[in-house]
Write an enzyme that holds these catalytic residues in place. Structure first.
Site, PDB file in Angstrom:
ATOM      1  N   HIS A  23       0.844  -1.210   0.000  1.00 27.36           N
ATOM      2  CA  HIS A  23       0.000   0.000   0.000  1.00 27.36           C
ATOM      3  C   HIS A  23       0.876   1.256   0.000  1.00 27.36           C
ATOM      4  CE1 HIS A  23      -2.856  -2.816   2.347  1.00 27.36           C
ATOM      5  NE2 HIS A  23      -3.398  -2.661   1.168  1.00 27.36           N
TER       6      HIS A  23
ATOM      7  N   SER B 294      -2.906  -7.896   2.948  1.00 30.59           N
ATOM      8  CA  SER B 294      -3.009  -7.770   4.406  1.00 30.59           C
ATOM      9  C   SER B 294      -3.273  -9.124   5.064  1.00 30.59           C
ATOM     10  CB  SER B 294      -4.117  -6.781   4.765  1.00 30.59           C
ATOM     11  OG  SER B 294      -3.805  -5.524   4.225  1.00 30.59           O
TER      12      SER B 294
ATOM     13  N   LYS C 157     -15.232  -7.844   5.594  1.00 35.93           N
ATOM     14  CA  LYS C 157     -14.090  -8.636   6.062  1.00 35.93           C
ATOM     15  C   LYS C 157     -14.073  -8.706   7.579  1.00 35.93           C
ATOM     16  CE  LYS C 157     -11.251  -7.600   2.096  1.00 35.93           C
ATOM     17  NZ  LYS C 157     -10.020  -7.004   1.577  1.00 35.93           N
TER      18      LYS C 157
ATOM     19  N   ARG D 109      -1.973  -5.567  -8.995  1.00 36.30           N
ATOM     20  CA  ARG D 109      -0.729  -6.248  -8.625  1.00 36.30           C
ATOM     21  C   ARG D 109      -0.392  -7.374  -9.585  1.00 36.30           C
ATOM     22  NH1 ARG D 109      -2.814  -7.864  -2.935  1.00 36.30           N
ATOM     23  NH2 ARG D 109      -4.651  -7.948  -4.254  1.00 36.30           N
TER      24      ARG D 109
END
Ligand code: COA
Length: 174
Positions: free
Chosen positions: A17, A128, A41, A90
């Site tokens: 990030h 994460s 989440k 990504r």
């Protein structure tokens, strides 16, 4: 004035990030890192904890600000006068999800553009939840997070361990 939003859950913020924000910040006048308050989440860190770690990561970037948001991302962008959303792709696997999100956001708010940036390849596999998983299994995550986030993760793992180890009392008190 060009204001952009880089949104995410940041549970917790990773060097991936940070790499994105460092690339995006020079492209706009103000970059708001939007931290999603509520998320489907199952987050480890509270909104206050996530914001504190994000703020710490960008304290040396003068045009970067951190703000919590809830509701639709495009509504948040409109509220703060942002014309752009910044997203990272990504790997090829990110593409379909990102395209869907960008097109939905465009339908919701045609005046807001999504800009895609490519993060550094050494972070292209970082997320994460992977970082949390490695940390929980005693792996070394220092290359993926800041020292402050590293410390916070270790403390969180300890706290979660302590909660699990505390024997629950039965209704009868035994
Ligand atoms: N480096 C490292 N990790 C990255 C990364 C990068 N450059 N880019 C993404 N990731 C990670 C994220 O940390 C996240 O990891 P996790 O799943 O392990 O937590 C994962 O990749 C997926 O990222 P992303 O899709 O960006 O999820 P997010 O949870 O970070 O953010 C929101 C999603 C908040 C942007 C999105 O849910 C949203 O806009 N919510 C508001 C509601 C709304 O408007 N909905 C309609 C939109 S279509």
């Amino acid at each position: 004035m060009k204001t952009a939003v880089y949104p995410g859950t940041f549970d917790p913020i990773t060097r991936g990030h940070i790499d994105m924000v460092t690339r995006a910040a020079p492209l706009c006048d103000t970059l708001i890192v939007g931290v999603a308050r509520s998320t489907p989440k199952n987050v480890w860190f509270s909104i206050e904890e996530r914001i504190e770690l994000v703020e710490d990561a960008f304290r040396d970037l003068p045009n970067v600000r951190v703000q919590a948001f809830e509701g639709l991302l495009v509504d948040f962008a409109k509220k703060i006068g942002a014309g752009f959303l910044i997203r990272g792709v990504r790997a090829f696997s990110d593409f379909e999800y990102e395209m869907q999100m960008a097109l939905i956001n465009r339908k919701l708010a045609p005046e807001i553009e999504t800009l895609f940036l490519m993060p550094a390849e050494e972070y292209s596999y970082v997320s994460s939840s992977r970082v949390r998983e490695i940390a929980a299994l005693d792996g070394d995550i220092r290359r993926y997070v800041t020292p402050k986030t590293h410390e916070a993760l270790l403390a969180k793992i300890q706290a979660r361990q302590d909660t699990r180890d505390t024997p629950r009392r039965s209704a009868a008190g035994g």
